[in-house]
Structures are given as structure tokens and as C-alpha cells.
Write a protein that holds these residues in place. Sequence first.
Motif, PDB file in Angstrom:
ATOM      1  N   ARG A  52       0.887  -1.534   0.018  1.00 31.97           N
ATOM      2  CA  ARG A  52      -0.260   0.157  -0.325  1.00 31.97           C
ATOM      3  C   ARG A  52       0.891   1.121   0.067  1.00 31.97           C
ATOM      4  O   ARG A  52       1.795   1.355   0.435  1.00 31.97           O
ATOM      5  CB  ARG A  52      -0.988   0.004   0.972  1.00 31.97           C
ATOM      6  N   LEU A  53       0.456   2.231  -1.338  1.00 32.43           N
ATOM      7  CA  LEU A  53       1.128   3.734  -0.559  1.00 32.43           C
ATOM      8  C   LEU A  53       0.746   4.856  -0.654  1.00 32.43           C
ATOM      9  O   LEU A  53      -0.001   4.453  -1.417  1.00 32.43           O
ATOM     10  CB  LEU A  53       1.983   3.271  -2.647  1.00 32.43           C
ATOM     11  N   SER A  54       1.269   4.937   0.977  1.00 29.45           N
ATOM     12  CA  SER A  54       0.187   6.689   0.824  1.00 29.45           C
ATOM     13  C   SER A  54       0.874   7.503   0.096  1.00 29.45           C
ATOM     14  O   SER A  54       2.129   7.687   0.146  1.00 29.45           O
ATOM     15  CB  SER A  54       0.498   6.118   2.946  1.00 29.45           C
ATOM     16  N   VAL A  55       0.670   8.453  -0.127  1.00 25.38           N
ATOM     17  CA  VAL A  55       0.716   9.770  -0.887  1.00 25.38           C
ATOM     18  C   VAL A  55       0.258  10.794  -0.500  1.00 25.38           C
ATOM     19  O   VAL A  55      -1.022  11.259   0.146  1.00 25.38           O
ATOM     20  CB  VAL A  55       0.226   9.300  -2.264  1.00 25.38           C
ATOM     21  N   THR A  80       3.202  -4.464   2.728  1.00 21.95           N
ATOM     22  CA  THR A  80       4.832  -3.690   2.991  1.00 21.95           C
ATOM     23  C   THR A  80       3.300  -1.960   2.264  1.00 21.95           C
ATOM     24  O   THR A  80       2.730  -2.159   2.048  1.00 21.95           O
ATOM     25  CB  THR A  80       5.719  -3.634   1.824  1.00 21.95           C
ATOM     26  N   LEU A  81       4.166  -1.458   3.801  1.00 20.68           N
ATOM     27  CA  LEU A  81       3.239   0.059   3.600  1.00 20.68           C
ATOM     28  C   LEU A  81       4.754   0.685   2.895  1.00 20.68           C
ATOM     29  O   LEU A  81       5.734   0.857   3.425  1.00 20.68           O
ATOM     30  CB  LEU A  81       2.865   0.337   5.177  1.00 20.68           C
ATOM     31  N   ALA A  82       3.913   1.380   1.736  1.00 19.22           N
ATOM     32  CA  ALA A  82       5.197   2.152   1.396  1.00 19.22           C
ATOM     33  C   ALA A  82       4.325   4.066   2.209  1.00 19.22           C
ATOM     34  O   ALA A  82       3.475   4.092   1.472  1.00 19.22           O
ATOM     35  CB  ALA A  82       4.960   2.271   0.401  1.00 19.22           C
ATOM     36  N   GLU A 134      -1.745  -1.364  -3.538  1.00 15.57           N
ATOM     37  CA  GLU A 134      -2.945  -0.770  -2.836  1.00 15.57           C
ATOM     38  C   GLU A 134      -2.554   0.949  -3.081  1.00 15.57           C
ATOM     39  O   GLU A 134      -1.280   1.388  -2.209  1.00 15.57           O
ATOM     40  CB  GLU A 134      -3.265  -0.818  -2.621  1.00 15.57           C
ATOM     41  N   LEU A 135      -3.306   2.446  -3.642  1.00 15.14           N
ATOM     42  CA  LEU A 135      -2.823   4.017  -3.136  1.00 15.14           C
ATOM     43  C   LEU A 135      -4.331   4.341  -2.554  1.00 15.14           C
ATOM     44  O   LEU A 135      -5.316   4.088  -2.260  1.00 15.14           O
ATOM     45  CB  LEU A 135      -2.883   4.175  -4.748  1.00 15.14           C
ATOM     46  N   GLN A 136      -3.450   4.758  -1.367  1.00 13.32           N
ATOM     47  CA  GLN A 136      -3.860   6.049  -0.571  1.00 13.32           C
ATOM     48  C   GLN A 136      -3.147   7.126  -0.311  1.00 13.32           C
ATOM     49  O   GLN A 136      -2.802   7.753  -0.952  1.00 13.32           O
ATOM     50  CB  GLN A 136      -4.088   5.450   0.507  1.00 13.32           C
TER      51      GLN A 136
END
Length: 649
Positions: free
Chosen positions: A476-479, A529-531, A591-593
Amino acid sequence: MLHSMKRILWLLCMAVALVQWRIGAAGQADEALRNYFREHALDLSERSLADVNSIEDWTSRRDEHRRQLQRMLGLWPMPERSDLKPVVTGRIEHPEFTVEKLHFQPSPGLFVTANLYVPRNLEEPAPAILYECGHWRLVTNGISYGNKAVYQSDGAWYARNGYVCLVMDTVLAGEIPGIHTGTRDHGLWRWNARGYTPAGVEAWFGIRGLDYLSTRPEVDTNRFGVTGHSGGGAYSWMVTALDDRIKAAAPLAGIADIRTHIVTGVLDSHCDCNFFINYYGWDFPQVAALAAPRPLLIGGTDRDRLFPLETTLRIHEKVQRIYRMYGAADRLGLAIAPGPHDEVPELQLAVMRWFNQHLKGTNALIVGRAERLFDPEQLRVFSELPREARNTNVADWFVPRAPARMRSEEELRSALRDTAFAGWPDGDEPLALERAWSVERDGIRFAAWNFTSQQHVRLRLYVLDRAGGPRTVRARLSVLDAAGWTNWLAAMRPRFGSELREELASSSIPSAENAFEQSRRELEAGDGTLAFMAPRGIGLTAWAGDRRAQSRIRRRFMLLGQTLDGMRVWDIRRAIQAVHDVHEGGGADVELQAERDMAVNALYAALFEPKVRNVRLEGLPESHSEGPDYLGVLTVTDIREVRNAIGSR
């Protein structure tokens, strides 16, 4: 006591070092941004007309260039030429000419107030000058008399020398005043999203002004000229480029190249009426070249700070190549007079001689001089403003929005790539992915990876996963927007503050002791994974300056055919690609957040990155009328349609 003094000195030294570190980090980001703008501006300038090597090259593309300019002005397709509904509200009699006070409607409800100067005792139809006004306002006791009242001296002078002259008010300073400075002064970034520029409305005013002049029996429609100074010069360029009925043009101090606007910085002084929506990566010599091979006099002064002499000479040099290809070098003139940014008498005389030569075929003696003869009240058109006028909200309707409809992701990508995201790089540069640091603590592996979004834009991706095992397929990629960046650093600081020294040095962020627990629980549950990443202008790449300085940055992106948020979409795409590379082979299920406006940027990044399986978007705006601006996006689509397309995955 000595120990205390030493400790105080140590703390002072640390504080100074911290300040220097912060200044250094901001300075590096600002320098990278300056380099980015400089290289893009010089690239556009160097490419302008560089591929035109013969008259065949030019003539084969000229019609397409004109269509592109129309589109960049919000005039493609051209608006309907509806009934002008001209009304003459009064006349002034002068021994040498008559002044008619009139209004007409280029589009229904859009009013132009103007004065028409007609010489007395015409024996045959006369050549006509469309005089485009600059930015001088004339307002007394809350009443706008229009900038035509300021520029009356030009209209009268042309009439005294045998020309019919139409002096038109502008959107900004007419009797029904509007706005020219939406992005510069008012934060109206939705103008970009609408594909709207007041330059388009002013060009439309000029074209319809020619339509009106064509209805007058006093006018020889085969002998139209156009001129104006400053803003009026800018509109003169646009009308000449778009309408071949102009047989001779003399724009004064109304054009500068992108190099001057961005590198020298004159952009900061100019309002939006000088600029088109630069979908096609143009520089201004391409506008000027569309005048060829008609007679064109380029004029300016040698101490003009808004349109410096060097940019005038560069534009003349580039356009001269086109005129020489036509074998029409004698139809291109250059008039440089001593003085500041002003329509000095020497320029006025040069323009009159130019029109006499090319519209009358004579070098007759010039009569009198330009001087004001009337009180502003005498030139006023309306005693009461029309209630049906749509001038003040012209930005909300002049450029049509795209109708709501369902389209496939591929159709949306194609349409958006040619407009909203035309300023993206043509090809992917190598990511040049490089691990900045990595640490394992309390069963968690935390790593930072630097990657290249594009030249002069180096960003950082942060990756959290469980230590001691392979990375999971899911990521999950948090922007992060500015607020999200602050909150994220506060959450990470208690456990990883020593690794985040560079990030924490740029701001005073306290620790949020319990904020990390949600991330820990997700990692322990094996949820992947958390990105995290912050696009350009946020976090490590934040630029210095107040709100006005940030607006100037956004306008530079705009002139390059980009927007800041449009390029942030590109940054997010590159971060997604970096996540795949970190997962060794691109097998990550991403996944985008994101939240608020950044959620819109994430949505569009997902549209262009089909491997994104899902998006978590909070506080998503309903429309680009309120959300991030991409050039002309509302002429293509809006947020809801894109979300529906993504939701069908």
C-alpha cells in the motif's frame, strides 16, 4: 556555572547548525527547481520553429499551427458567430471626425463597449484600424469609463489621418469590468482546469470587432490593420495570428519569449491575458510567425522592463527566417525607440508610417499628434449597465466543459495525455533507484529509497515491512500532502527519528507517541508492505517562500505546458514504478491511499498505472472546479468519470 555555560553554548551551536541545515535543504530544493524551469524554458525556446527549414515545411503546418493556437486560447472549435446586436448609444461631433459610442455582443450576453472614430468627408471606403487597448483603467466615483477613454488619443489621431478606428474596451477594464489576473492575484487555478485564459476572450473580441467593422459602409474590408501597446500589443499578436483579414499589423511591446518569462522572471509582472494554455509546448515566436507573409512591424523600447529589448530582438530574429523563406523580408519591420514601457511618440509615428505604406500605399505627411480631446464622461457608452451581461463570470462559461459520459480507461488516457498531461516527459528516464538507508528495529524493517521522477526531480520512497522475511506481494502506497507529511513524520519520529534526521531538520515536528501503532498492527498481521512518498514541493523537496512565491512557481509550470499537480501525478506514477522495483521484478500488488486534493492526483496516477489494483481516497473533491488543476482537464473529463472508470477494474 562553567558547565552550564558550556551547555548553553553547545545548545546555541546546535540551534545554529539546525537552522543552517534547514536553510541548506530548502536551498537545494529551490536550486533544483530553478534548474528545472531554466532547462525546460530553454528547451522550448530552442525547439520553437527549429524544424522549419523551408517554406514548404512552414506552409504545410501553418493551418495546424493556427488550429493549435485556437485550442490553446479556448477557441477551438470557434464559438458561434451569433448576431452582434450592435447599438450606437451616442455621437460626438468633431470638426475632423465623428465618434460613435457603441456596444456589441461577440457572444450572447458578452458585451464589448467601444468608440468608433470615423473621418469626415470620406469619398470612398477607408482602411480601418482595430486598436487594442492596454491595461490602463479609468474609474471615477466607482464608474468605469473603460480603457478606451485612456486610449482615445490613438483613435482620434488615426481618424485625423484618414482611418476608421475602432477602440475597444477589454474584459479587465471595460465599462463592465472583469478579471485578467485570475492565477496571478486571485488564486483562480480552476481557470487552468477550464482551459480558460482571458487572452482567448480578448482575441474573440478582436475577431468580432473585425466582423462589426465589416458591416460599416465607411470601411474597406480589404484594408484592416491592428495595433496596440502592452496588453493591447498582446491581443494584436493573437488577432493577427488567427485572422487573415488583418492585412498589416504593428503590435507594440506585447510579446516576450518563454526564456524571458521564466528565466528572467517577467512572468511575475504579467497577468493571464498574455498567455495561452500551452498544451503543445509552444514558445511565442510561433505566434508571431503566423503573421507571415503579411506586413508586420514589431515595436518596442530599449528600457522596457516588462518586454525587454533582448527578447524583442530574439523574436524578430526567429520570425525573420520565416519572412525570408517567403521572399518577403521587406514586409517585416523592427521599430525600437528610446524609453521605458510606454507607447512613446516615436513608436506611434513608426506605426502610422507602416500603415500608410501598407494599407494606403503612400508616404503622405502625417497630420497632428496623438492627444486626448474628450472628457471620459463624453466617451461613456452605457448610462446604466445591462442586467443580462455575462462579462463578470465569462471564465465559467466561455470554454465549454466536456459532457458527462462513460469512457474506457484507454480512451481517457489518450484524451488526457494530449491535453492535461501533455507536459509529461515523452519517455521514462531510468528510476536510478538507490537505497539511502535501511534499519531493522523491533521486528520492523524500514528503508528509504531515492528515485528519479524526471531530471532535477529526485524524490524519496519510504518502505516499511516485517524484518527477517521476504517482502509480501501486497503493497500500500500512501501519497502524502503537506499535512500528511507532518503527521507521518510525527508518527515515525519516536522509533526512527535518528534515521529521519534530514526529514526532521526541515521542520519542527513533535513526536506522536501512539500514532505508529496502527502501522505496526498492520505489519504484524501480515497485511503487506507499507510505502510512503511525498511528491515534489512537499517534504524534502518543499520550496521556500510565501503564498505569492508559491503562486509564481505554479504559474511557471503553467507556462511550460504543465501544472504543479499534473506533475505530481507523474511523480506518483514513478513512485508506483519504484515500489515494483523495490519488490524485485515488478510483482507488487499496489494499492494507493491519499487524502483531499492529493487523492485526485493519486486517482489519475492509478488511471495511467493499470497495475494499481485499488485506491483508498478520502475527502476526494467532487470536481476540478474545486480540486487540483490540470491544463484543460474539464474540456476532457472530470473526477467522477475517472473514478467510475477506475472502479470498474
